[in-house]
Design a protein around this motif. Structure first.
Motif, PDB file in Angstrom:
ATOM      1  N   LYS A 269     -13.895  -3.333  -6.033  1.00 14.97           N
ATOM      2  CA  LYS A 269     -13.426  -1.956  -5.906  1.00 14.97           C
ATOM      3  C   LYS A 269     -12.476  -1.585  -7.048  1.00 14.97           C
ATOM      4  CE  LYS A 269     -13.953  -1.856  -0.878  1.00 14.97           C
ATOM      5  NZ  LYS A 269     -13.276  -1.898   0.430  1.00 14.97           N
TER       6      LYS A 269
ATOM      7  N   ILE B 223      -4.586  -1.203  -5.270  1.00 15.17           N
ATOM      8  CA  ILE B 223      -5.117  -2.574  -5.312  1.00 15.17           C
ATOM      9  C   ILE B 223      -4.294  -3.442  -6.258  1.00 15.17           C
ATOM     10  CG2 ILE B 223      -7.089  -4.013  -5.947  1.00 15.17           C
ATOM     11  CD1 ILE B 223      -8.911  -1.747  -5.058  1.00 15.17           C
TER      12      ILE B 223
ATOM     13  N   ALA C 271     -11.705  -6.386  -2.786  1.00 15.76           N
ATOM     14  CA  ALA C 271     -10.777  -5.583  -3.586  1.00 15.76           C
ATOM     15  C   ALA C 271     -11.062  -5.676  -5.078  1.00 15.76           C
ATOM     16  CB  ALA C 271      -9.337  -6.032  -3.306  1.00 15.76           C
TER      17      ALA C 271
ATOM     18  N   SER D 113      -8.295  -9.166   1.899  1.00 11.97           N
ATOM     19  CA  SER D 113      -8.255  -9.243   3.360  1.00 11.97           C
ATOM     20  C   SER D 113      -8.008 -10.670   3.820  1.00 11.97           C
ATOM     21  CB  SER D 113      -9.561  -8.722   3.951  1.00 11.97           C
ATOM     22  OG  SER D 113     -10.656  -9.515   3.553  1.00 11.97           O
TER      23      SER D 113
ATOM     24  N   ILE E 222      -8.310  -1.043   1.753  1.00  4.01           N
ATOM     25  CA  ILE E 222      -9.360  -1.384   0.796  1.00  4.01           C
ATOM     26  C   ILE E 222      -9.205  -2.825   0.319  1.00  4.01           C
ATOM     27  CG2 ILE E 222      -9.794   0.954   0.007  1.00  4.01           C
ATOM     28  CD1 ILE E 222      -7.830   0.517  -2.232  1.00  4.01           C
ATOM     29  N   THR E 223      -8.697  -3.689   1.199  1.00  3.49           N
ATOM     30  CA  THR E 223      -8.480  -5.088   0.813  1.00  3.49           C
ATOM     31  C   THR E 223      -9.778  -5.894   0.761  1.00  3.49           C
ATOM     32  OG1 THR E 223      -7.971  -5.531   3.142  1.00  3.49           O
ATOM     33  CG2 THR E 223      -6.105  -5.183   1.660  1.00  3.49           C
TER      34      THR E 223
ATOM     35  N   ASP F 224     -10.786 -11.042  -2.668  1.00  4.37           N
ATOM     36  CA  ASP F 224     -10.844 -10.362  -1.375  1.00  4.37           C
ATOM     37  C   ASP F 224      -9.459 -10.470  -0.741  1.00  4.37           C
ATOM     38  OD1 ASP F 224     -11.231  -9.538   1.283  1.00  4.37           O
ATOM     39  OD2 ASP F 224     -13.331 -10.170   1.243  1.00  4.37           O
TER      40      ASP F 224
ATOM     41  N   THR G 157       0.836  -1.204   0.000  1.00  2.10           N
ATOM     42  CA  THR G 157       0.000   0.000   0.000  1.00  2.10           C
ATOM     43  C   THR G 157       0.868   1.250   0.000  1.00  2.10           C
ATOM     44  OG1 THR G 157      -1.804  -1.102   1.172  1.00  2.10           O
ATOM     45  CG2 THR G 157      -1.762   1.299   1.246  1.00  2.10           C
TER      46      THR G 157
ATOM     47  N   THR H 237      -0.886  -4.289  -4.808  1.00  2.00           N
ATOM     48  CA  THR H 237      -1.023  -5.229  -3.697  1.00  2.00           C
ATOM     49  C   THR H 237      -1.234  -6.639  -4.219  1.00  2.00           C
ATOM     50  OG1 THR H 237      -1.985  -3.495  -2.316  1.00  2.00           O
ATOM     51  CG2 THR H 237      -2.307  -5.755  -1.597  1.00  2.00           C
TER      52      THR H 237
END
Length: 418
Positions: free
Chosen positions: A295, A336, A292, A412, A288-289, A410, A152, A339
């Motif tokens: 998004k 994003i 993602a 996260s 914003i994980t 996702d 990030t 990442t």
């Protein structure tokens, strides 16, 4: 608790140095590209000449990308980046000389323009090595448990540099002139080199030292095409930059359409920077994980809409607002995408994966500039920008169906598994 710490990666000294180096390099590189665009268009008054700048850089960048990735995976990263910076310093110094009024008064305009094209071509060779080297060095200066947070910050710094550099270029042209703007670029390159000397040499993680180039390249390509999240992220990035490259035509809009001169050009360049900066600050505190993939798609679609509004606008204020929101949406998508690449790429393949990304994404900046210049020549600058924005929206909308794994991604969950 550490996973929710917005400063987790920043607690490592070498990672902070890495961020400083990355910002200085991106700032210098993007500022140089904009200064060159302004100078070439001022000399030629031909929008196609802006496209040729991108083409001159993209040819070597794409041609050598895979080979460069192989070399990066075989070599020590800090030393290789030092060589890249020295090469970039040489090219920027020569551009400073070419942009001197005394030089331009003594030679034909065509020779000046083609000298710039030639140096941009050499810069494309250097760039094919810089991108995979930086990407690979990342994993050597931050521990794996801090990858999500580090990605990030890293992508955020890249985004800030990539928009602040061009924004400052616009004001720098007004304040200092083109040739002294090039001198600023040389200074940032020297600064990046000095900061890099503060990072220790790193081990080579690739166990296949001496592997055949052909086998190495095939392995890298296989990984990208079988990992749908990575392939989808690269594809979307390429599309957004290729067809949403309205910024390549900003000299035309500033000089001939909005008629705001170098001052307005600086504000137009600054608008995406402000949007991206505010977005990046927000993302650092509110990751914003979660969901993602959705998004990412929505942010690139919003980017395309912003470009369409900018193309239609004949009002300077509305143009600034449209570019501001293009920066907001682009800031989200960049974080994003970076990442995804950092989390999904094995350490021993980072150079090759980054090179594939550079081929399809990094080079699309220049291809986007060429596409914008060419379509502007054919259908006019306004229609070219609108066309690019519409194409971005259409392709992004269809990508949600083509890459369901990316849509449902996702990050996260990846964070929790670290």
């Amino acid at each position: 608790m550490a996973k929710k710490d917005p400063y987790q990666a920043l607690r490592f000294r070498e990672f902070n140095l890495f961020l400083i180096i990355r910002f200085a390099m991106v700032f210098a590189w993007t500022m140089q590209f904009i200064v060159i665009e302004w100078e070439v268009y001022s000399l030629t008054k031909d929008p196609l000449s802006l496209g040729l700048i991108g083409l001159m850089e993209v040819i070597p960048a794409v041609s050598l990308a895979l080979f460069a990735g192989h070399i990066v995976d075989q070599k020590e990263k800090r030393g290789l980046l030092m060589k890249c910076l020295l090469a970039f310093f040489t090219i920027s110094s020569l551009l400073f000389i070419v942009c001197l009024p005394e030089f331009q008064e003594s030679v034909a305009t065509n020779l000046v323009v083609w000298s710039i094209y030639g140096l941009v071509f050499l810069g494309g060779i250097v760039r094919s090595f810089i991108s995979p080297t930086i990407f690979s060095l990342f994993s050597l200066v931050v521990p794996k448990e801090a990858y999500v947070n580090g990605a990030t910050w890293s992508s955020s710094v890249w985004q800030i540099g990539s928009v602040v550099g061009p924004a400052f270029a616009g004001f720098s042209i007004l304040w200092f002139g083109v040739h002294w703007s090039m001198f600023v670029i040389v200074g940032f390159t020297i600064f990046a080199f000095l900061m890099l000397t503060q990072i220790e040499k790193k081990p080579i993680l690739n166990k296949k030292i001496g592997e055949k180039v052909s086998d190495s390249l095939k392995e890298g390509l296989r990984f990208v095409f079988k990992t749908k999240e990575v392939l989808g992220a690269i594809t979307l990035d390429m599309v957004a930059v290729l067809f949403g490259g309205a910024v390549a035509l900003l000299p035309v809009f500033a000089q001939d359409i909005l008629k705001v001169g170098p001052t307005g050009f600086g504000f137009l360049r600054a608008a995406p920077a402000i949007g991206s900066f505010l977005t990046i600050i927000t993302i650092a505190y509110f990751p914003i994980t979660v969901k993602a993939g959705v998004k990412l798609l929505l942010s690139i679609f919003g980017f395309g809409l912003s470009i369409i509004v900018f193309g239609y606008s004949e009002w300077f204020i509305l143009s600034l607002i449209a570019l501001f929101f293009s920066g907001v949406f682009d800031g989200v998508s960049v974080v994003i995408r970076q990442t995804i690449l950092q989390l999904k790429t094995p350490d021993n393949m980072r150079g090759r994966v980054a090179s594939v990304n550079s081929m399809f994404v990094g080079s699309s900046n220049e291809l986007g500039a060429f596409e914008s210049g060419l379509t502007a020549k054919i259908m006019g600058s306004v229609n070219a920008v609108i066309f690019g924005g519409v194409m971005t929206c259409i392709i992004v909308a269809s990508s949600g169906f083509v890459f369901p794994k990316l849509r449902d991604l996702d990050l996260s969950k990846s964070d929790e598994n670290e």
